[in-house]
Design a protein around this motif. Structure first.
Motif, PDB file in Angstrom:
ATOM      1  N   ASP A   8       0.822  -1.201   0.000  1.00 50.24           N
ATOM      2  CA  ASP A   8       0.000   0.000   0.000  1.00 50.24           C
ATOM      3  C   ASP A   8       0.850   1.241   0.000  1.00 50.24           C
ATOM      4  OD1 ASP A   8       1.150   0.281   2.414  1.00 50.24           O
ATOM      5  OD2 ASP A   8      -0.681   0.837   3.413  1.00 50.24           O
ATOM      6  N   GLU A  10       0.974   4.884   2.236  1.00 49.84           N
ATOM      7  CA  GLU A  10       0.402   5.525   3.420  1.00 49.84           C
ATOM      8  C   GLU A  10      -0.427   6.725   3.005  1.00 49.84           C
ATOM      9  OE1 GLU A  10       4.208   4.356   6.148  1.00 49.84           O
ATOM     10  OE2 GLU A  10       4.006   6.347   5.334  1.00 49.84           O
ATOM     11  N   HIS A 223      -3.286  -4.199   8.159  1.00 49.59           N
ATOM     12  CA  HIS A 223      -2.188  -3.261   7.895  1.00 49.59           C
ATOM     13  C   HIS A 223      -2.728  -1.825   7.792  1.00 49.59           C
ATOM     14  CE1 HIS A 223       1.697  -2.147   5.757  1.00 49.59           C
ATOM     15  NE2 HIS A 223       0.894  -1.172   5.320  1.00 49.59           N
ATOM     16  N   HIS A 227      -2.133   1.622  10.138  1.00 45.12           N
ATOM     17  CA  HIS A 227      -1.845   3.007   9.733  1.00 45.12           C
ATOM     18  C   HIS A 227      -2.866   3.955  10.355  1.00 45.12           C
ATOM     19  CE1 HIS A 227       1.358   2.444   6.914  1.00 45.12           C
ATOM     20  NE2 HIS A 227       0.652   1.852   5.977  1.00 45.12           N
ATOM     21  N   HIS A 233       5.444   2.681   8.146  1.00 46.37           N
ATOM     22  CA  HIS A 233       6.152   1.506   7.621  1.00 46.37           C
ATOM     23  C   HIS A 233       7.500   1.310   8.312  1.00 46.37           C
ATOM     24  CE1 HIS A 233       3.802   1.793   3.604  1.00 46.37           C
ATOM     25  NE2 HIS A 233       3.199   0.999   4.462  1.00 46.37           N
TER      26      HIS A 233
HETATM   27 ZN   LIG Z   1       1.288   0.596   4.471  1.00 42.43          ZN
END
Ligand SMILES: [Zn+2]
Length: 267
Positions: A8, A10, A223, A227, A233
């Motif tokens: 992904d 952020e 995940h 965040h 990360h």
């Molecule tokens: Zn991420």
């Protein structure tokens, strides 16, 4: 699992990602003095603070006198220093993470349009895991048709939105990005607090998972929720917060320590 190679991106939302893993001993900022001085402080401060102000100072007062606060759940006691984690934001001039208020439930709305059939289970499991790892409490307050995922939420307290979208709608999902997640903080410098956030999941990626691959779908949700509550990360493939996910589907030791820190912020 090509989709998971780059899990992904952020969600910006004004967050300033830190550059690398940080591992710092947890500070116990909630230790209290003996009872008697506490009581004296009570009397003293009630006079000044209450006169000039409302609820926030009452909370500080309760903390000062040892009532601590009305946390909704205990922060898990996890081993420290065994993994890597980073915070998306820290309070100015300190190592303390910016987080949600552990004394308030975090309300969550889900937009089911384009979601996989098992979205309820994915969301509920993700919220349960995040809750258990942080001591934060989530409250699903219903479904919504709101798709306000591209302009970002206004910086005010409102339910977190979880939605599925395509890269046409949300360009940040382009390529092999499977989801984005983050929160918005308000408050004074040094005393920021997350008040709402977004998790946006890539519809095509979720559609591509077979029944046997649901642990990967769940890992993406977990995940992104990590965040959402404030972790960034790390460059450590053992952790769920490793950006280039290589198949990790459960929290690593650093994820657990970081999530516990996030849940340890003051109310
Ligand atoms: Zn991420």
């Amino acid at each position: 699992m090509a989709e998971l190679d780059r899990l992904d991106r952020e969600f910006g939302l004004g967050a300033m990602p830190t550059s690398g893993p940080v591992r710092r001993p947890r500070q116990d900022r909630r230790s209290h003095g003996p009872v008697l001085p506490g009581l004296l402080i009570t009397a003293l401060i009630v006079g000044t603070i209450v006169a000039m102000s409302p609820a926030d100072n009452m909370r500080q007062l309760r903390r000062l006198v040892g009532f601590d606060d009305d946390r909704l759940a205990a922060v898990p006691d996890v081993p420290r220093g065994r993994g890597s984690f980073s915070f998306l934001q820290t309070q100015r001039g300190s190592d303390e993470p910016v987080g949600y208020d552990p004394c308030r439930p975090i309300e969550v709305l889900v937009n089911p349009a384009g979601a996989p059939d098992n979205y309820d289970e994915l969301v509920d499991t993700g919220l349960e895991r995040t809750s258990a790892a942080t001591g934060l409490r989530f409250e699903r307050v219903g479904l919504t048709e709101n798709r306000d995922v591209t302009t970002g939420p206004f910086p005010r307290r409102e339910p977190v939105l979880i939605a599925w979208a395509t890269e046409d709608e949300v360009p940040d999902l382009a390529g092999d990005v499977a989801g984005i997640g983050g929160s918005v903080a308000v408050g004074q410098p040094g005393n920021l607090r997350y008040v709402t956030g977004r998790v946006v999941l890539d519809r095509d990626v979720f559609d591509s998972f077979s029944k046997d691959e649901q642990p990967f779908a769940q890992a993406i949700v977990d995940h992104e929720l990590t965040h959402l509550v404030g972790l960034g990360h790390v460059d450590d493939p053992r952790e769920l917060m490793y950006a280039d996910n290589v198949g990790v589907t459960t929290y690593g030791p650093g994820d657990r320590e970081g999530l516990a820190r996030i849940g340890s912020v003051d109310c």
